[in-house]
Design a protein around this motif. Structure first.
Motif, PDB file in Angstrom:
ATOM      1  N   VAL A  93      13.839  -4.808  -0.918  1.00 39.65           N
ATOM      2  CA  VAL A  93      13.363  -6.239  -1.210  1.00 39.65           C
ATOM      3  C   VAL A  93      12.015  -6.440  -0.921  1.00 39.65           C
ATOM      4  CG1 VAL A  93      13.795  -8.507  -0.467  1.00 39.65           C
ATOM      5  CG2 VAL A  93      15.778  -7.295  -0.842  1.00 39.65           C
ATOM      6  N   ILE A  94      11.503  -5.929   0.222  1.00 46.12           N
ATOM      7  CA  ILE A  94       9.917  -6.221   0.403  1.00 46.12           C
ATOM      8  C   ILE A  94       9.278  -5.432  -0.659  1.00 46.12           C
ATOM      9  CG2 ILE A  94       8.204  -5.038   1.936  1.00 46.12           C
ATOM     10  CD1 ILE A  94      10.260  -5.215   4.283  1.00 46.12           C
ATOM     11  N   GLY A  95       9.766  -4.305  -1.347  1.00 46.61           N
ATOM     12  CA  GLY A  95       8.928  -3.927  -2.484  1.00 46.61           C
ATOM     13  C   GLY A  95       8.856  -4.889  -3.482  1.00 46.61           C
ATOM     14  N   ILE A  96       9.903  -5.565  -3.964  1.00 45.91           N
ATOM     15  CA  ILE A  96      10.219  -6.492  -5.067  1.00 45.91           C
ATOM     16  C   ILE A  96       9.102  -7.926  -4.700  1.00 45.91           C
ATOM     17  CG2 ILE A  96      11.453  -8.487  -5.812  1.00 45.91           C
ATOM     18  CD1 ILE A  96      13.858  -6.510  -5.646  1.00 45.91           C
ATOM     19  N   ILE A  97       9.265  -8.032  -3.332  1.00 50.12           N
ATOM     20  CA  ILE A  97       8.310  -9.155  -3.131  1.00 50.12           C
ATOM     21  C   ILE A  97       6.729  -8.571  -3.010  1.00 50.12           C
ATOM     22  CG2 ILE A  97       7.521 -10.930  -0.918  1.00 50.12           C
ATOM     23  CD1 ILE A  97      10.425 -10.590   0.094  1.00 50.12           C
ATOM     24  N   MET A  98       6.406  -7.513  -2.733  1.00 46.21           N
ATOM     25  CA  MET A  98       5.111  -6.977  -2.721  1.00 46.21           C
ATOM     26  C   MET A  98       4.917  -6.983  -4.231  1.00 46.21           C
ATOM     27  SD  MET A  98       5.095  -4.264  -0.012  1.00 46.21           S
ATOM     28  CE  MET A  98       3.314  -3.473  -0.479  1.00 46.21           C
ATOM     29  N   GLY A  99       5.662  -6.593  -4.971  1.00 48.63           N
ATOM     30  CA  GLY A  99       5.264  -6.230  -6.542  1.00 48.63           C
ATOM     31  C   GLY A  99       4.909  -7.823  -7.229  1.00 48.63           C
ATOM     32  N   THR A 100       5.670  -8.801  -6.641  1.00 50.47           N
ATOM     33  CA  THR A 100       5.374 -10.276  -7.255  1.00 50.47           C
ATOM     34  C   THR A 100       3.922 -10.720  -6.802  1.00 50.47           C
ATOM     35  OG1 THR A 100       6.776 -11.482  -5.541  1.00 50.47           O
ATOM     36  CG2 THR A 100       8.001 -10.921  -7.454  1.00 50.47           C
ATOM     37  N   PHE A 101       3.661 -10.197  -5.565  1.00 49.66           N
ATOM     38  CA  PHE A 101       2.387 -10.860  -4.948  1.00 49.66           C
ATOM     39  C   PHE A 101       1.223 -10.083  -5.616  1.00 49.66           C
ATOM     40  CE2 PHE A 101       5.021 -13.021  -2.136  1.00 49.66           C
ATOM     41  CZ  PHE A 101       4.453 -14.505  -2.036  1.00 49.66           C
ATOM     42  N   PHE A 102       1.413  -8.839  -5.496  1.00 53.30           N
ATOM     43  CA  PHE A 102       0.457  -7.914  -6.170  1.00 53.30           C
ATOM     44  C   PHE A 102       0.681  -7.286  -7.563  1.00 53.30           C
ATOM     45  CE2 PHE A 102       0.706  -7.504  -1.270  1.00 53.30           C
ATOM     46  CZ  PHE A 102      -0.557  -7.939  -1.191  1.00 53.30           C
ATOM     47  N   SER A 103       1.039  -8.068  -8.345  1.00 48.85           N
ATOM     48  CA  SER A 103       1.435  -7.379  -9.776  1.00 48.85           C
ATOM     49  C   SER A 103       0.286  -7.234 -10.568  1.00 48.85           C
ATOM     50  CB  SER A 103       2.207  -8.763 -10.504  1.00 48.85           C
ATOM     51  OG  SER A 103       1.483  -9.717 -10.692  1.00 48.85           O
ATOM     52  N   ASP A 104      -1.082  -7.824 -10.014  1.00 46.97           N
ATOM     53  CA  ASP A 104      -2.297  -7.445 -10.768  1.00 46.97           C
ATOM     54  C   ASP A 104      -2.859  -6.154 -10.546  1.00 46.97           C
ATOM     55  OD1 ASP A 104      -2.717  -8.412  -8.220  1.00 46.97           O
ATOM     56  OD2 ASP A 104      -4.708  -9.220  -8.680  1.00 46.97           O
ATOM     57  N   VAL A 105      -2.525  -5.398  -9.744  1.00 53.45           N
ATOM     58  CA  VAL A 105      -2.746  -4.040  -9.651  1.00 53.45           C
ATOM     59  C   VAL A 105      -2.448  -2.885 -10.876  1.00 53.45           C
ATOM     60  CG1 VAL A 105      -2.704  -4.275  -6.870  1.00 53.45           C
ATOM     61  CG2 VAL A 105      -0.892  -2.887  -8.223  1.00 53.45           C
ATOM     62  N   LEU A 106      -1.285  -3.486 -11.518  1.00 49.76           N
ATOM     63  CA  LEU A 106      -0.875  -2.556 -12.524  1.00 49.76           C
ATOM     64  C   LEU A 106      -1.396  -3.368 -13.891  1.00 49.76           C
ATOM     65  CD1 LEU A 106       2.302  -1.202 -11.332  1.00 49.76           C
ATOM     66  CD2 LEU A 106       0.215  -0.061 -11.394  1.00 49.76           C
ATOM     67  N   PRO A 107      -1.737  -2.610 -14.887  1.00 48.98           N
ATOM     68  CA  PRO A 107      -2.219  -3.218 -16.224  1.00 48.98           C
ATOM     69  C   PRO A 107      -0.884  -3.790 -16.720  1.00 48.98           C
ATOM     70  CG  PRO A 107      -2.152  -0.752 -16.209  1.00 48.98           C
ATOM     71  CD  PRO A 107      -1.924  -1.279 -14.802  1.00 48.98           C
ATOM     72  N   VAL A 108      -1.181  -4.961 -17.399  1.00 50.47           N
ATOM     73  CA  VAL A 108      -0.162  -5.625 -17.928  1.00 50.47           C
ATOM     74  C   VAL A 108      -0.140  -4.954 -19.648  1.00 50.47           C
ATOM     75  CG1 VAL A 108       0.855  -7.739 -19.119  1.00 50.47           C
ATOM     76  CG2 VAL A 108      -0.474  -7.973 -16.875  1.00 50.47           C
ATOM     77  N   GLU A 109       1.010  -4.378 -19.652  1.00 51.67           N
ATOM     78  CA  GLU A 109       1.229  -3.732 -21.304  1.00 51.67           C
ATOM     79  C   GLU A 109       2.647  -4.242 -21.937  1.00 51.67           C
ATOM     80  OE1 GLU A 109       0.973   0.435 -21.028  1.00 51.67           O
ATOM     81  OE2 GLU A 109      -0.807   0.625 -19.900  1.00 51.67           O
ATOM     82  N   ARG A 110       2.113  -4.463 -23.078  1.00 55.07           N
ATOM     83  CA  ARG A 110       3.541  -5.000 -23.717  1.00 55.07           C
ATOM     84  C   ARG A 110       4.486  -3.993 -23.990  1.00 55.07           C
ATOM     85  NH1 ARG A 110       6.823  -8.101 -26.263  1.00 55.07           N
ATOM     86  NH2 ARG A 110       7.211  -7.909 -28.462  1.00 55.07           N
ATOM     87  N   GLN A 111       5.696  -4.096 -23.802  1.00 49.36           N
ATOM     88  CA  GLN A 111       6.641  -2.774 -23.815  1.00 49.36           C
ATOM     89  C   GLN A 111       7.428  -3.264 -25.036  1.00 49.36           C
ATOM     90  OE1 GLN A 111       8.556  -1.956 -20.196  1.00 49.36           O
ATOM     91  NE2 GLN A 111       7.327   0.054 -20.145  1.00 49.36           N
ATOM     92  N   GLU A 112       7.742  -2.492 -25.867  1.00 54.03           N
ATOM     93  CA  GLU A 112       8.845  -2.528 -26.928  1.00 54.03           C
ATOM     94  C   GLU A 112      10.143  -2.441 -26.196  1.00 54.03           C
ATOM     95  OE1 GLU A 112       8.031  -3.663 -29.767  1.00 54.03           O
ATOM     96  OE2 GLU A 112       5.790  -3.804 -29.253  1.00 54.03           O
ATOM     97  N   PRO A 113      11.289  -3.056 -26.607  1.00 55.40           N
ATOM     98  CA  PRO A 113      12.503  -2.954 -26.272  1.00 55.40           C
ATOM     99  C   PRO A 113      13.031  -1.492 -26.484  1.00 55.40           C
ATOM    100  CG  PRO A 113      12.414  -4.969 -27.731  1.00 55.40           C
ATOM    101  CD  PRO A 113      11.059  -4.222 -27.875  1.00 55.40           C
ATOM    102  N   ASN A 114      13.890  -1.010 -25.606  1.00 59.70           N
ATOM    103  CA  ASN A 114      14.323   0.337 -25.732  1.00 59.70           C
ATOM    104  C   ASN A 114      15.397   0.321 -26.726  1.00 59.70           C
ATOM    105  OD1 ASN A 114      12.619   1.314 -23.702  1.00 59.70           O
ATOM    106  ND2 ASN A 114      13.913   0.388 -22.175  1.00 59.70           N
ATOM    107  N   VAL A 115      15.082   0.134 -27.891  1.00 58.91           N
ATOM    108  CA  VAL A 115      16.181   0.119 -29.097  1.00 58.91           C
ATOM    109  C   VAL A 115      16.370   1.661 -29.126  1.00 58.91           C
ATOM    110  CG1 VAL A 115      16.325  -0.274 -31.474  1.00 58.91           C
ATOM    111  CG2 VAL A 115      15.116  -2.005 -30.278  1.00 58.91           C
ATOM    112  N   GLY A 116      17.877   1.964 -29.491  1.00 60.15           N
ATOM    113  CA  GLY A 116      18.177   3.247 -29.824  1.00 60.15           C
ATOM    114  C   GLY A 116      18.522   4.054 -28.802  1.00 60.15           C
ATOM    115  N   ARG A 117      18.217   3.571 -27.511  1.00 63.05           N
ATOM    116  CA  ARG A 117      18.667   4.332 -26.282  1.00 63.05           C
ATOM    117  C   ARG A 117      20.110   4.326 -26.087  1.00 63.05           C
ATOM    118  NH1 ARG A 117      14.723   3.979 -21.324  1.00 63.05           N
ATOM    119  NH2 ARG A 117      15.787   5.791 -20.712  1.00 63.05           N
ATOM    120  N   THR A 118      20.888   5.524 -25.554  1.00 60.27           N
ATOM    121  CA  THR A 118      22.048   5.619 -25.460  1.00 60.27           C
ATOM    122  C   THR A 118      22.488   5.321 -23.960  1.00 60.27           C
ATOM    123  OG1 THR A 118      22.081   8.003 -25.041  1.00 60.27           O
ATOM    124  CG2 THR A 118      22.241   7.210 -27.135  1.00 60.27           C
TER     125      THR A 118
END
Length: 177
Positions: free
Chosen positions: A20-45
């Motif tokens: 949970v601390i990790g989740i909270i840190m991720g919400t506050f420091f989300s700008d440390v990782l670049p924002v990249e658009r991800q395509e949906p994982n279509v076709g994964r089993t």
């Protein structure tokens, strides 16, 4: 099962809190990782999702030999990535309903599986502390095997939901970019 959970409430609580601390840190420091658009994982089993997630869980479990040091780091990083994913999705214009629909159906199984994996990673240090306190450790291996089995089952269920149910739910939402 209830006895196993009660016996291991320390390691479960520690793993949960760190995640949970990790989740909270991720919400506050989300700008440390670049924002990249991800395509949906279509076709994964189901197998694709299962292997991906079970390998992460097994890796976390095997950090038991680091007395919880790497366990804590991996739980923190995994929680951080969930927080970052949530924030990046919001930055892409997705609303909370979209995010909940994308994460919760499989996350209610996948996240507890990861917390259980983290609990396995903390079992050795917990056993040492228990030994110092004079507490019994007669069920140490039994608890690890029970947790490992539960982790595998939850990860498989999560993979099934992520591969078969989430793709069915997601077309009902329009992703804004």
């Amino acid at each position: 099962m209830k006895n196993v959970l009660l016996r291991n409430k320390r390691v479960l609580s520690v793993a949960f809190i760190i995640y949970v601390i990790g989740i909270i840190m991720g919400t506050f420091f989300s700008d440390v990782l670049p924002v990249e658009r991800q395509e949906p994982n279509v076709g994964r089993t189901i197998f694709d999702y299962f292997i991906h997630n079970v390998l992460a869980d097994v890796f976390i479990s095997f950090t038991i030999f680091t007395f919880g040091i790497f366990t804590a780091a991996l739980l923190l990083v995994n929680g951080f990535l969930v927080g970052v994913s949530i924030m990046h999705s919001l930055q892409h214009g997705n609303d909370l309903i979209y995010i909940v629909t994308a994460l919760v159906p499989h996350g209610i199984f996948e996240i507890p599986a990861m917390i259980i994996a983290g609990s396995i990673g903390f079992k050795l240090i917990d056993a040492v502390i228990a030994k110092i306190r004079g507490e019994s450790n007669s069920v140490f291996l039994k608890d690890i095997f029970t947790f490992f089995f539960l982790m595998i089952i939850l990860t498989f269920i999560a993979a099934g939901v992520e591969a078969k149910i989430t793709p069915y739910l997601m077309p009902n939402f329009h992703e804004e970019v």
